[in-house]
Design a protein around this motif. Structure first.
Motif, PDB file in Angstrom:
ATOM      1  N   ILE A   1       0.835  -1.201   0.000  1.00 10.29           N
ATOM      2  CA  ILE A   1       0.000   0.000   0.000  1.00 10.29           C
ATOM      3  C   ILE A   1       0.872   1.254   0.000  1.00 10.29           C
ATOM      4  O   ILE A   1       0.524   2.261  -0.622  1.00 10.29           O
ATOM      5  CB  ILE A   1      -1.036  -0.011   1.154  1.00 10.29           C
ATOM      6  CG1 ILE A   1      -2.166   0.983   0.884  1.00 10.29           C
ATOM      7  CG2 ILE A   1      -0.411   0.304   2.497  1.00 10.29           C
ATOM      8  CD1 ILE A   1      -3.089   0.568  -0.218  1.00 10.29           C
ATOM      9  N   THR A   2       2.025   1.190   0.663  1.00 11.88           N
ATOM     10  CA  THR A   2       2.955   2.320   0.648  1.00 11.88           C
ATOM     11  C   THR A   2       3.438   2.579  -0.775  1.00 11.88           C
ATOM     12  O   THR A   2       3.506   3.733  -1.214  1.00 11.88           O
ATOM     13  CB  THR A   2       4.148   2.062   1.597  1.00 11.88           C
ATOM     14  OG1 THR A   2       3.648   1.878   2.915  1.00 11.88           O
ATOM     15  CG2 THR A   2       5.130   3.217   1.581  1.00 11.88           C
ATOM     16  N   GLU A   3       3.748   1.519  -1.500  1.00 13.51           N
ATOM     17  CA  GLU A   3       4.159   1.662  -2.899  1.00 13.51           C
ATOM     18  C   GLU A   3       3.039   2.263  -3.743  1.00 13.51           C
ATOM     19  O   GLU A   3       3.290   3.101  -4.608  1.00 13.51           O
ATOM     20  CB  GLU A   3       4.594   0.309  -3.478  1.00 13.51           C
ATOM     21  CG  GLU A   3       5.927  -0.174  -2.963  1.00 13.51           C
ATOM     22  CD  GLU A   3       7.084   0.728  -3.341  1.00 13.51           C
ATOM     23  OE1 GLU A   3       7.072   1.306  -4.461  1.00 13.51           O
ATOM     24  OE2 GLU A   3       8.009   0.884  -2.519  1.00 13.51           O
ATOM     25  N   GLU A   4       1.805   1.853  -3.494  1.00 19.85           N
ATOM     26  CA  GLU A   4       0.667   2.403  -4.232  1.00 19.85           C
ATOM     27  C   GLU A   4       0.495   3.891  -3.927  1.00 19.85           C
ATOM     28  O   GLU A   4       0.190   4.683  -4.832  1.00 19.85           O
ATOM     29  CB  GLU A   4      -0.605   1.635  -3.894  1.00 19.85           C
ATOM     30  CG  GLU A   4      -0.615   0.224  -4.430  1.00 19.85           C
ATOM     31  CD  GLU A   4      -1.869  -0.539  -4.053  1.00 19.85           C
ATOM     32  OE1 GLU A   4      -2.963   0.059  -3.996  1.00 19.85           O
ATOM     33  OE2 GLU A   4      -1.751  -1.760  -3.792  1.00 19.85           O
ATOM     34  N   ILE A   5       0.680   4.269  -2.674  1.00 20.04           N
ATOM     35  CA  ILE A   5       0.580   5.682  -2.291  1.00 20.04           C
ATOM     36  C   ILE A   5       1.692   6.479  -2.974  1.00 20.04           C
ATOM     37  O   ILE A   5       1.445   7.559  -3.533  1.00 20.04           O
ATOM     38  CB  ILE A   5       0.636   5.840  -0.753  1.00 20.04           C
ATOM     39  CG1 ILE A   5      -0.628   5.247  -0.119  1.00 20.04           C
ATOM     40  CG2 ILE A   5       0.816   7.305  -0.361  1.00 20.04           C
ATOM     41  CD1 ILE A   5      -0.536   5.069   1.394  1.00 20.04           C
ATOM     42  N   ARG A   6       2.916   5.959  -2.936  1.00 15.96           N
ATOM     43  CA  ARG A   6       4.032   6.636  -3.625  1.00 15.96           C
ATOM     44  C   ARG A   6       3.741   6.808  -5.111  1.00 15.96           C
ATOM     45  O   ARG A   6       3.966   7.878  -5.676  1.00 15.96           O
ATOM     46  CB  ARG A   6       5.316   5.822  -3.480  1.00 15.96           C
ATOM     47  CG  ARG A   6       5.979   5.882  -2.159  1.00 15.96           C
ATOM     48  CD  ARG A   6       7.243   5.037  -2.220  1.00 15.96           C
ATOM     49  NE  ARG A   6       7.788   4.795  -0.901  1.00 15.96           N
ATOM     50  CZ  ARG A   6       8.556   3.758  -0.610  1.00 15.96           C
ATOM     51  NH1 ARG A   6       8.880   2.873  -1.541  1.00 15.96           N
ATOM     52  NH2 ARG A   6       9.023   3.605   0.606  1.00 15.96           N
ATOM     53  N   ARG A   7       3.284   5.740  -5.754  1.00 13.37           N
ATOM     54  CA  ARG A   7       3.003   5.780  -7.193  1.00 13.37           C
ATOM     55  C   ARG A   7       1.940   6.842  -7.499  1.00 13.37           C
ATOM     56  O   ARG A   7       2.097   7.653  -8.418  1.00 13.37           O
ATOM     57  CB  ARG A   7       2.569   4.400  -7.677  1.00 13.37           C
ATOM     58  CG  ARG A   7       2.435   4.266  -9.170  1.00 13.37           C
ATOM     59  CD  ARG A   7       2.230   2.838  -9.673  1.00 13.37           C
ATOM     60  NE  ARG A   7       1.455   1.952  -8.820  1.00 13.37           N
ATOM     61  CZ  ARG A   7       1.988   1.002  -8.018  1.00 13.37           C
ATOM     62  NH1 ARG A   7       3.298   0.816  -7.962  1.00 13.37           N
ATOM     63  NH2 ARG A   7       1.200   0.244  -7.282  1.00 13.37           N
ATOM     64  N   PHE A   8       0.866   6.842  -6.717  1.00 15.42           N
ATOM     65  CA  PHE A   8      -0.199   7.832  -6.898  1.00 15.42           C
ATOM     66  C   PHE A   8       0.368   9.243  -6.786  1.00 15.42           C
ATOM     67  O   PHE A   8       0.122  10.103  -7.626  1.00 15.42           O
ATOM     68  CB  PHE A   8      -1.296   7.592  -5.856  1.00 15.42           C
ATOM     69  CG  PHE A   8      -2.446   8.555  -5.946  1.00 15.42           C
ATOM     70  CD1 PHE A   8      -3.528   8.266  -6.759  1.00 15.42           C
ATOM     71  CD2 PHE A   8      -2.448   9.733  -5.216  1.00 15.42           C
ATOM     72  CE1 PHE A   8      -4.596   9.151  -6.848  1.00 15.42           C
ATOM     73  CE2 PHE A   8      -3.515  10.618  -5.303  1.00 15.42           C
ATOM     74  CZ  PHE A   8      -4.591  10.326  -6.125  1.00 15.42           C
ATOM     75  N   ARG A   9       1.143   9.472  -5.724  1.00  8.89           N
ATOM     76  CA  ARG A   9       1.737  10.789  -5.480  1.00  8.89           C
ATOM     77  C   ARG A   9       2.693  11.177  -6.606  1.00  8.89           C
ATOM     78  O   ARG A   9       2.627  12.280  -7.136  1.00  8.89           O
ATOM     79  CB  ARG A   9       2.477  10.773  -4.149  1.00  8.89           C
ATOM     80  CG  ARG A   9       3.225  12.054  -3.819  1.00  8.89           C
ATOM     81  CD  ARG A   9       4.306  11.847  -2.792  1.00  8.89           C
ATOM     82  NE  ARG A   9       5.345  10.948  -3.295  1.00  8.89           N
ATOM     83  CZ  ARG A   9       6.100  10.167  -2.522  1.00  8.89           C
ATOM     84  NH1 ARG A   9       5.927  10.159  -1.208  1.00  8.89           N
ATOM     85  NH2 ARG A   9       7.012   9.387  -3.043  1.00  8.89           N
TER      86      ARG A   9
END
Length: 150
Positions: free
Chosen positions: A41-49
């Motif tokens: 989920i951290t990777e998904e948040i980074r990608r979104f950002r």
């Protein structure tokens, strides 16, 4: 600078607390790996950002402010409610409340990631610290602050 004394506690990790955190976060013992889920989920948040080039706005102060703002939006669902009304709001506005909780969590996860804080480790350390401040035999069933427990 924020004191990290509680993170450097010499208290042993309490297995019951570890299980409690895992279960509260939806990660049952022997089930899904909470650590890898958090990484994902951290990777998904980074990608979104990063796809939006928003890192330039996501400094610690701005993320902390955003956590407070989103927490206030969550609180609006319960403002002026009696305990019974707040329980009903939790059921009747589940989708809206879920979205506000997610907003808080997203900013919290990103803040911890940006600062290099292992969120699971920080939670476990804080639970251990709180267990020492609020021993069951003194704290069970009352809401006194730890300095007032006798």
């Amino acid at each position: 600078m924020i004191s990290k004394d509680w993170q450097q506690s010499s208290l042993p990790v309490l297995p019951a607390l570890q299980r409690g955190v895992s279960q509260q976060c939806g990660f049952e013992a022997g089930g899904r790996n909470g650590m890898s889920d958090l990484r994902q989920i951290t990777e998904e948040i980074r990608r979104f950002r990063d796809e939006r080039d928003w890192m330039q706005f996501h400094n610690p102060k701005n993320l902390a402010v955003s956590i407070c703002l989103e927490s206030a939006e969550l609180l609006e669902h319960f403002q002026w409610a009696t305990p019974e009304q707040s329980e009903a709001a939790g059921r009747n506005r589940r989708d809206q409340i879920s979205a506000e909780i997610a907003d808080v969590a997203i900013y919290l996860i990103e803040l911890s990631d940006n600062l290099g804080i292992d969120l699971w480790q920080a939670i476990r350390a804080k639970l251990q610290h709180n267990a020492a401040k609020y021993p069951v035999e003194k704290a069970r069933g009352n809401s006194l602050k730890y300095t007032e427990l006798q």
